[in-house]
Design an enzyme around this catalytic site. Structure first.
Site, PDB file in Angstrom:
ATOM      1  N   CYS A 144     -12.354  -3.098  19.864  1.00  0.00           N
ATOM      2  CA  CYS A 144     -12.105  -2.144  20.951  1.00  0.00           C
ATOM      3  C   CYS A 144     -11.106  -1.067  20.564  1.00  0.00           C
ATOM      4  O   CYS A 144     -11.071   0.008  21.182  1.00  0.00           O
ATOM      5  CB  CYS A 144     -11.613  -2.879  22.187  1.00  0.00           C
ATOM      6  SG  CYS A 144      -9.991  -3.681  21.976  1.00  0.00           S
ATOM      7  N   TYR A 151      -7.648  11.258   3.268  1.00  0.00           N
ATOM      8  CA  TYR A 151      -6.207  11.408   3.140  1.00  0.00           C
ATOM      9  C   TYR A 151      -5.894  12.367   1.987  1.00  0.00           C
ATOM     10  O   TYR A 151      -6.792  12.897   1.331  1.00  0.00           O
ATOM     11  CB  TYR A 151      -5.542  10.050   2.938  1.00  0.00           C
ATOM     12  CG  TYR A 151      -5.548   9.180   4.173  1.00  0.00           C
ATOM     13  CD1 TYR A 151      -4.683   9.446   5.223  1.00  0.00           C
ATOM     14  CD2 TYR A 151      -6.428   8.108   4.299  1.00  0.00           C
ATOM     15  CE1 TYR A 151      -4.681   8.659   6.370  1.00  0.00           C
ATOM     16  CE2 TYR A 151      -6.440   7.317   5.449  1.00  0.00           C
ATOM     17  CZ  TYR A 151      -5.568   7.603   6.480  1.00  0.00           C
ATOM     18  OH  TYR A 151      -5.584   6.827   7.613  1.00  0.00           O
ATOM     19  N   ARG A 177      -8.656  -6.094  11.746  1.00  0.00           N
ATOM     20  CA  ARG A 177      -8.473  -6.428  13.160  1.00  0.00           C
ATOM     21  C   ARG A 177      -8.682  -7.905  13.473  1.00  0.00           C
ATOM     22  O   ARG A 177      -7.985  -8.447  14.349  1.00  0.00           O
ATOM     23  CB  ARG A 177      -9.389  -5.538  14.005  1.00  0.00           C
ATOM     24  CG  ARG A 177      -8.952  -4.079  14.013  1.00  0.00           C
ATOM     25  CD  ARG A 177      -9.990  -3.181  14.651  1.00  0.00           C
ATOM     26  NE  ARG A 177     -11.203  -3.114  13.866  1.00  0.00           N
ATOM     27  CZ  ARG A 177     -12.330  -2.496  14.254  1.00  0.00           C
ATOM     28  NH1 ARG A 177     -12.378  -1.905  15.431  1.00  0.00           N
ATOM     29  NH2 ARG A 177     -13.378  -2.459  13.476  1.00  0.00           N
ATOM     30  N   CYS A 183     -12.137 -10.796  17.767  1.00  0.00           N
ATOM     31  CA  CYS A 183     -11.773  -9.380  17.875  1.00  0.00           C
ATOM     32  C   CYS A 183     -12.912  -8.666  18.584  1.00  0.00           C
ATOM     33  O   CYS A 183     -14.087  -8.924  18.318  1.00  0.00           O
ATOM     34  CB  CYS A 183     -11.570  -8.797  16.479  1.00  0.00           C
ATOM     35  SG  CYS A 183     -11.532  -6.996  16.419  1.00  0.00           S
ATOM     36  N   GLN A 221       0.851  -1.193   0.000  1.00  0.00           N
ATOM     37  CA  GLN A 221       0.000   0.000   0.000  1.00  0.00           C
ATOM     38  C   GLN A 221       0.886   1.243   0.000  1.00  0.00           C
ATOM     39  O   GLN A 221       1.702   1.440   0.901  1.00  0.00           O
ATOM     40  CB  GLN A 221      -0.937   0.030   1.216  1.00  0.00           C
ATOM     41  CG  GLN A 221      -1.956   1.155   1.111  1.00  0.00           C
ATOM     42  CD  GLN A 221      -2.856   1.275   2.330  1.00  0.00           C
ATOM     43  OE1 GLN A 221      -2.401   1.625   3.401  1.00  0.00           O
ATOM     44  NE2 GLN A 221      -4.141   0.991   2.145  1.00  0.00           N
ATOM     45  N   ARG A 246      -7.804   2.239  -2.671  1.00  0.00           N
ATOM     46  CA  ARG A 246      -8.615   2.300  -1.451  1.00  0.00           C
ATOM     47  C   ARG A 246      -9.586   3.450  -1.644  1.00  0.00           C
ATOM     48  O   ARG A 246      -9.183   4.597  -1.841  1.00  0.00           O
ATOM     49  CB  ARG A 246      -7.701   2.550  -0.252  1.00  0.00           C
ATOM     50  CG  ARG A 246      -8.379   2.314   1.094  1.00  0.00           C
ATOM     51  CD  ARG A 246      -8.232   0.868   1.525  1.00  0.00           C
ATOM     52  NE  ARG A 246      -8.468   0.719   2.952  1.00  0.00           N
ATOM     53  CZ  ARG A 246      -9.615   0.295   3.479  1.00  0.00           C
ATOM     54  NH1 ARG A 246     -10.637  -0.007   2.701  1.00  0.00           N
ATOM     55  NH2 ARG A 246      -9.736   0.152   4.779  1.00  0.00           N
ATOM     56  N   CYS A 279      -2.358  -5.632  19.374  1.00  0.00           N
ATOM     57  CA  CYS A 279      -3.731  -6.137  19.502  1.00  0.00           C
ATOM     58  C   CYS A 279      -4.035  -6.395  20.963  1.00  0.00           C
ATOM     59  O   CYS A 279      -3.220  -6.983  21.683  1.00  0.00           O
ATOM     60  CB  CYS A 279      -3.906  -7.422  18.697  1.00  0.00           C
ATOM     61  SG  CYS A 279      -5.553  -8.164  18.884  1.00  0.00           S
ATOM     62  N   ALA A 308      -7.530 -12.469  32.792  1.00  0.00           N
ATOM     63  CA  ALA A 308      -6.138 -12.662  33.209  1.00  0.00           C
ATOM     64  C   ALA A 308      -5.893 -14.110  33.611  1.00  0.00           C
ATOM     65  O   ALA A 308      -4.902 -14.732  33.189  1.00  0.00           O
ATOM     66  CB  ALA A 308      -5.795 -11.714  34.360  1.00  0.00           C
TER      67      ALA A 308
END
Length: 664
Positions: free
Chosen positions: A367, A181, A341, A364, A108, A229, A383, A414
């Protein structure tokens, strides 16, 4: 019959054949480039791992073609023209490894960010743009590019593409007439006030993009694929103001009529595929969709593009549901499914799906904590749920010399992550959870429909621990004596946190968010939430969607002032959804008492009285570390993880657990 066979059909972009219909969507490669503009070892390993995981087409994140007109601090993203010999050498190592897995890779290429340059990554000011327009983030006015500078950037696209072809890339993607962009700023009349050949008519505004594809084709050949894009709609209500899903508004950026015209022109100019989304950085929760956006949010726009042009259409946008993805291929919505993601969370997504093991795919959460948020704040791509993303070699599973029997107290993220990693490495973890299910705060947190992936992650951990034969005991609160007498070589305390509470008077009608979300208590029609952090705002949104009359009372001067989402796409969308859903907000307010259905709060303007059937406290959590303190001087190898160590978010609970469990 395998239900998703059409996702594994071969397809083509120009002369390039892909082994399946999955692409890795481009994501900013912050931290994956070196000081000379090449790919560092982390970048090589990161992209190779996604190819190894079965993805048919890898599309890298931004690689700059210019580092003079718009300076980018090095190392930042790769730059194909900064040191061409070094770029080709490092990229060639990567493309050769990727090709070994039968995958293809497109580079890209970006002409620059213009008015949307991320402040933490800026070089010298002022930022550039087509015209003297406001910067997206800062109180700055952009400097218009000169015609000579435009020509220089066009030539550098040719240079960069030539270097990419030498390095073994199978094609390039141009970044971008999308998201606002630099090239998009030229294409959108709101941003482009030029009166020369690059302003005015749509054809003039697209001249920059036209000259780029012509330059690349002349340098690399007509059979070298060049994709774009592309965002056919900007979703802008005003400067720095985006529209919300379902909202009626007047588009001031690119509307769909012009989006259709522009798509036809881009294909006419020679672009071999369009990679479709919608939005701009002024409405950036569209291009970077949080969990508050529906899954597959670009489908109708991609379908329109598919009906408009005769080149392949790629589409991302929370497309991790394979049933939805398969349907999009079947009904002609798009030709290729892009996963961004989801491939950060699980690089083996495609291979697991092909093996009919979708239940093994790590979800995913949308978040943005480990990816876009960290790019925005720390110039680092990672991630939240996969600590190995973008550091595959550094965070590889460590071999062990001697298996240890490890007690894990607590079945939140955890504890579950620690057990998973220990079991993979060959240790013998034993997990005990005081409640009736694994997941900890994922369970109440995943109750709102827009947080469904929290529950999916909890279920994934339960399945993985079962697959790894980890003994899990539920409904058992471990005592200090059990921990000391069980013959364990090490003990991990991951007992989580408890909500902070205080008395307001009529405490029978004052509840915690967890109790409300878990269905332990019910709310009336009028609800007042004390605390405007993430938990308070999401609980308010969930209740408002049920038709409740909701008010948030916040002690600070604004919502999400502390401990909000790291990524502004998430926080800004959530903040915008609050008034959109008729949720009232009282800030700078200190609650006093709650009696006879009235909550009294003190504000700078005086006393404020709010009618409420119930009050929900969302004022934070405190560490539940009592067991750790009991064991602190009795157990030689003892660790405290997750909220029990320090109240934080899911990302740090998982990351800290991985770090400890991978080196135990």
């Amino acid at each position: 019959m395998f239900p998703y066979a059409n996702l594994f059909e071969k397809t083509r972009i120009g002369s390039c054949e892909l082994k399946n219909r999955f692409a890795m969507a481009p994501m900013g490669p912050l931290g994956l480039g070196d000081a000379e503009g090449g790919f560092n070892q982390r970048g090589i390993d990161y992209y190779t791992e996604r190819a190894k995981g079965g993805t048919g087409l890898i599309i890298t994140g931004v690689t700059f073609v210019d580092n003079e007109i718009e300076e980018h601090a090095m190392p930042s993203c790769p730059c194909a023209t900064y040191n061409p010999v070094h770029f080709v050498r490092t990229a060639r190592e990567m493309t050769e490894r990727i090709h070994a897995y039968g995958a293809k890779i497109f580079l890209q290429l970006s002409g620059g960010f213009g008015r949307v340059t991320i402040p933490t990554n800026l070089g010298e000011f002022p930022p550039v743009a087509p015209s003297a327009i406001p910067h997206r983030w800062l109180d700055k006015t952009c400097r218009p590019l000169t015609v000579d500078e435009i020509h220089s950037i066009v030539k550098k696209f040719g240079d960069a593409s030539y270097n990419a072809k030498r390095a073994g890339f199978d094609g390039v993607q141009i970044h971008a007439v999308h998201e606002g962009y630099l090239l998009d700023q030229f294409a959108i009349a709101l941003f482009n006030n030029r009166t020369d050949a690059y302003g005015g008519s749509l054809e003039n505004r697209l001249r920059f993009a036209k000259e780029i594809v012509e330059e690349i084709k002349s340098r690399c050949g007509q059979d070298f694929p060049v994709t774009m894009r592309y965002s056919p709609k900007s979703m802008m209500k005003d400067w720095r103001v985006g529209a919300l899903p379902g909202e009626e508004f007047q588009e001031i950026g690119r509307d769909l009529d012009e989006g259709v015209q522009a798509a036809k022109l881009l294909v006419e100019y020679g672009y071999d595929a369009l990679d479709v989304d919608v939005g701009t950085y002024d409405a950036w929760w569209w291009n970077h969709p949080p969990m508050y956006q529906e899954k597959g949010l670009y489908r109708k726009y991609a379908k329109l593009m598919k009906e408009t042009v005769d080149v392949p259409i790629l589409m991302a946008g929370r497309m991790d549901n394979p049933e939805m993805a398969s349907a999009c291929i079947a009904d002609g919505t798009c030709d290729i499914i892009s996963l961004g993601r989801p491939l950060l969370a699980d690089p083996e997504y495609v291979n697991k799906l092909r093996a009919n093991q979708y239940d093994r795919v790590r979800p995913c959460l949308s978040c943005h904590e480990g990816c876009m948020g960290r790019i925005q704040e720390y110039s680092a791509l990672n991630c939240a749920v996969n600590p190995q993303a973008c550091r595959e070699r550094d965070m590889a599973y460590q071999p062990i010399c001697r298996p240890k029997k490890v007690l894990i107290v607590g079945g939140g993220v955890a504890g579950c992550e620690a057990a998973r990693v220990l079991a993979i490495r060959g240790h013998e973890p034993h997990l005990f959870e005081a409640g009736s299910q694994l997941g900890g705060n994922l369970i109440p947190g995943g109750v709102p429909d827009f947080k469904e992936d929290d529950h999916a992650l909890a279920a994934w951990y339960a399945r993985e621990l079962e697959r790894l034969s980890v003994p899990v005991t539920l409904n058992h609160k471990v005592t200090a004596s059990e921990a000391m007498s069980g013959g364990y070589d090490a003990v991990i305390v991951a007992t989580g946190s408890t909500p902070k509470v205080f008395s307001l008077g009529d405490d029978a009608k004052v509840h915690t968010a967890a109790d409300v979300l878990n269905g332990k208590v019910t709310c009336g029609d009028k609800v007042t939430i004390v605390g405007g952090g993430l938990v308070g705002c999401e609980t308010a949104l969930w209740l408002a969607k049920q038709g409740k009359q909701v008010t948030i009372v916040e002690a600070l001067g604004k919502l999400l002032a502390v401990n909000g989402p790291l990524c502004h796409a998430n926080s800004e969308m959530l903040e915008a959804l609050i008034p959109y859903n008729n949720i009232q907000v009282v800030t700078n307010a200190k609650v006093q008492h709650f009696e006879n259905g009235v909550l009294t709060a003190q504000t700078p303007e005086g006393e404020c009285k709010l009618e409420a059937d119930v009050v929900i406290l969302c004022v934070g959590y405190k560490e539940e570390d009592s067991l750790y303190k009991e064991l602190e001087f009795a157990v030689p190898e003892l660790y405290c993880l997750g909220d029990a160590r320090k109240v934080a978010n899911i990302m740090y609970a998982i990351w800290d657990a991985f770090e400890v469990a991978n080196h135990l």
